[in-house]
Design an enzyme around this catalytic site. Structure first.
Site, PDB file in Angstrom:
ATOM      1  CB  CYS A 172      -0.894  -0.009   1.237  1.00  0.00           C
ATOM      2  SG  CYS A 172      -1.704   1.571   1.528  1.00  0.00           S
ATOM      3  CG  ASN A 226     -14.011   9.957  -4.068  1.00  0.00           C
ATOM      4  OD1 ASN A 226     -15.062  10.578  -3.950  1.00  0.00           O
ATOM      5  ND2 ASN A 226     -13.097  10.268  -4.971  1.00  0.00           N
ATOM      6  CB  SER A 254      -7.691   3.736  -6.746  1.00  0.00           C
ATOM      7  OG  SER A 254      -7.020   4.877  -6.259  1.00  0.00           O
ATOM      8  CG  HIS A 311      -4.116   3.364   4.097  1.00  0.00           C
ATOM      9  ND1 HIS A 311      -3.087   2.620   4.633  1.00  0.00           N
ATOM     10  CD2 HIS A 311      -4.229   4.455   4.898  1.00  0.00           C
ATOM     11  CE1 HIS A 311      -2.592   3.233   5.682  1.00  0.00           C
ATOM     12  NE2 HIS A 311      -3.276   4.353   5.874  1.00  0.00           N
ATOM     13  CG  HIS A 330      -6.991   7.852   0.779  1.00  0.00           C
ATOM     14  ND1 HIS A 330      -7.482   6.582   0.542  1.00  0.00           N
ATOM     15  CD2 HIS A 330      -7.026   8.497  -0.417  1.00  0.00           C
ATOM     16  CE1 HIS A 330      -7.780   6.461  -0.740  1.00  0.00           C
ATOM     17  NE2 HIS A 330      -7.528   7.602  -1.351  1.00  0.00           N
ATOM     18  CD  GLN A 369      -8.382  12.322  -4.120  1.00  0.00           C
ATOM     19  OE1 GLN A 369      -7.846  13.058  -4.942  1.00  0.00           O
ATOM     20  NE2 GLN A 369      -9.112  11.287  -4.468  1.00  0.00           N
TER      21      GLN A 369
HETATM   22  O1  LIG Z   1      -7.981  10.677  -7.236  1.00  0.00           O
HETATM   23  P1  LIG Z   1      -8.345   9.217  -7.290  1.00  0.00           P
HETATM   24  O2  LIG Z   1      -8.693   8.627  -5.957  1.00  0.00           O
HETATM   25  O3  LIG Z   1      -7.305   8.401  -8.022  1.00  0.00           O
HETATM   26  O4  LIG Z   1      -9.667   9.160  -8.199  1.00  0.00           O
HETATM   27  C1  LIG Z   1     -10.973   9.208  -7.742  1.00  0.00           C
HETATM   28  O5  LIG Z   1     -11.352  10.513  -7.299  1.00  0.00           O
HETATM   29  C2  LIG Z   1     -11.298  11.559  -8.272  1.00  0.00           C
HETATM   30  C3  LIG Z   1     -11.847  12.829  -7.661  1.00  0.00           C
HETATM   31  O6  LIG Z   1     -13.208  12.717  -7.269  1.00  0.00           O
HETATM   32  C4  LIG Z   1     -12.049  11.185  -9.549  1.00  0.00           C
HETATM   33  O7  LIG Z   1     -11.764  12.135 -10.546  1.00  0.00           O
HETATM   34  C5  LIG Z   1     -11.653   9.800 -10.075  1.00  0.00           C
HETATM   35  O8  LIG Z   1     -12.486   9.442 -11.163  1.00  0.00           O
HETATM   36  C6  LIG Z   1     -11.820   8.786  -8.932  1.00  0.00           C
HETATM   37  O9  LIG Z   1     -11.431   7.497  -9.378  1.00  0.00           O
END
Ligand SMILES: O=P(O)(O)O[C@H]1O[C@H](CO)[C@@H](O)[C@H](O)[C@H]1O
Ligand SMILES: O=P(O)(O)O[C@H]1O[C@H](CO)[C@@H](O)[C@H](O)[C@H]1O
Lengths: 346, 346
Positions: free
Chosen positions: A50, A153, A161, A164, A166, A168
């Site tokens: 990870c 998310n 993806s 873990h 987290h 953003q």
């Molecule tokens: O940034 P990550 O986790 O790779 O990606 C995820 O969040 C992003 C922001 O909402 C999106 O644009 C991506 O489609 C989603 O897979």
């Protein structure tokens, strides 16, 4: 008299000015459509593969520190770049484009690979809130940054993806569409009433007490009257402040408790790690005083019927109008009935 | 000079007035996230358990006729009901709701359970176009109906609950959010220029010839400059007409051919039955003359990298702004390179 639990109707989202369609009778329809895979839920505390675990290498070779609570770094695959020049493009007013500058960061909520917010203690969550506040302050020091989106998310069904825990932060040089809408609606209300829209909305919701899920000294979590997603909720600060910058220690502690209780209730509905996208809406930065802006946080969870059947916002919803099947009041009742102890800890 | 294929930028959607964010460099990021199951693709021509196959029983016990081309009926689980009364609800202007009346229909595109639009002949697709036109005319005869949404959800990933080829029509008593936006933008343009927005936009796209996928006598399919979904496209009629009502026999034949070619190219990209939500945008009905309205059809397909990896419109996209990874021009190039014979027929 409009019968909310029987009649198809539209409700106005005060923050965007747009309506959502409610079809209460429709939850009776059978479902033979897509069923989601349940992601395996038995993760180790540490996963050597990870890129968020302490001490592991990231995509660019950097080694994560041996961090003890939360940890932040610039996204190795940022959607926005800091060194972009601000060019524009216009052909006959029919093709219009502008460069966008920004900084994208990733925040690991915990060194433990196996946890999620509802499984963390208020003290551990408070460390994440502290980091959000610190990051917001530091990002806003770049005078070209106008808006800072803090979000999470959760769950592979929401495009996450890496399991873990987290979130953003995307900070950028112009205002995103949803923020423009909320700025406009809040400003119209404030000019007219000299109080924030959410102040008055919150007072009415507290008086009615139909959609309130969590209510502590400094925060309320509720199902908004205009919720579009099945179990959509919103956390609103009782004090009308434009951003996380203003939160005191006591407020940050209460926000951590609110986040814990709300996400525990979510997990308990279907006895599953409840997926969602969640994020704060706050006043644009480096843009002067905006007393109309009232900090809040949206939770958009996709599950509808079970741990594996979600609501699809597809054809009609994409082309015409967001639509929901159960009413916000039914969703609020379900959330209220949940225990405040996590099902795995019971 | 703004570099579309290297620099993060925003593009303006002329039809909604809203921007989308393009992050061209981001397609390089690795993917360890959710991978979709491929639905089994070996369906029988007739499925005794399918409620859309000829001669079978539906949810309410009705037996489908032994139909030979397309077939329409009122949805057994309609989101909108015809007999709703038009009540309203308002509490302190903070809780606002209105009843919504409507009719929801299902259209089977073919008696054959195993087909999809790209596998049908132009003559067979033309029968569907005829039915769309007939239904639009008949629904518009109810003077309380103001808008008619014709659409298709294709593939389980797009919430389609039955693989039998079919679409839907939702007709309703008020204007949905997306239609209000497009009405406004088209009206502003028409008042200023006395031509429809899409007439001028189409002329410029034809001149540049960078994003054109299909171009026949009466229709063009292109990747709009402001596409948000990876392989989003739009079909535009060359004649500026407000709705499908105006289409001549020759136009309906060309629309069928356009639909066939576009969906064949889609299936050929990843050699899979390409999922999407698609639908027409047309002038509101029973609302007077609207010469600004120009018929068009949107295709919103979710796949990004392969037959099993889609684009997630989640956290940032839901809370802030739609965002895409590959550029519209890269998507157009891929679509242009595809054969116009379906991969299964090659
Ligand atoms: O940034 P990550 O986790 O790779 O990606 C995820 O969040 C992003 C922001 O909402 C999106 O644009 C991506 O489609 C989603 O897979
Ligand atoms: O009407 P269906 O096919 O049962 O349902 C599908 O399309 C509808 C209209 O886009 C959506 O509201 C549903 O979430 C989706 O599953």
């Amino acid at each position: 008299m409009l019968n909310f639990s029987e009649q198809p109707h539209k409700r106005k989202n005060l923050l965007t000015g747009e309506y959502i369609l409610v079809s209460p009778h429709r939850s009776k329809r059978p479902w033979q459509g897509q069923v989601e895979d349940l992601a395996p839920d038995d993760r180790p505390q540490y996963d050597p593969k990870c890129y968020l675990c302490p001490g592991n290498a990231r995509a660019d070779g950097t080694i994560n520190p041996d961090y003890k609570d939360s940890f932040v770094f610039v996204n190795d695959f940022s959607a926005l770049l800091e060194d972009s020049s601000l060019d524009t493009f216009n052909e006959d007013n029919l093709l219009q484009a502008e460069a966008e500058r920004g900084i994208c960061k990733v925040i690991s909520f915990s060194p433990r690979h196996d946890l999620t917010l509802p499984q963390m203690s208020p003290t551990e969550i408070k460390a994440v809130v502290d980091l959000w506040q610190r990051e917001f302050r530091e990002l806003a020091e770049h005078d070209w940054i106008k808006y800072i989106q803090i979000f999470e998310n959760k769950g592979s069904i929401m495009g996450c993806s890496n399991p873990h825990p987290h979130g953003q932060i995307w900070a950028q040089s112009s205002l995103p569409v949803e923020i423009q809408k909320e700025s406009e609606q809040q400003a119209i209300y404030f000019q007219k009433n000299s109080r924030t829209l959410l102040q008055d909305y919150l007072a009415l919701e507290l008086k009615k007490d139909e959609r309130i899920i969590v209510n502590n000294e400094h925060f309320v979590a509720l199902v908004p009257f205009w919720a579009a997603w099945p179990y959509e909720t919103m956390i609103i600060s009782k004090r009308a402040v434009p951003s996380i910058l203003e939160f005191t220690e006591a407020e940050k502690e209460d926000l951590a408790k609110t986040l814990q209780e709300l996400t525990i209730r979510y997990d308990n509905i279907f006895k599953t790690s409840f997926p969602y996208s969640a994020g704060m809406h706050q006043a644009p930065v480096n843009s002067g005083d905006q007393p109309e802006w009232h900090w809040h946080m949206h939770f958009y969870p996709p599950l509808l019927r079970s741990a594996t059947v979600k609501k699809f916002m597809v054809g009609y919803e994409m082309l015409a109008n967001p639509q929901r099947d159960i009413t916000p009041e039914q969703a609020a009742d379900t959330l209220k009935q949940q225990a405040t102890v996590h099902y795995k800890a019971q």
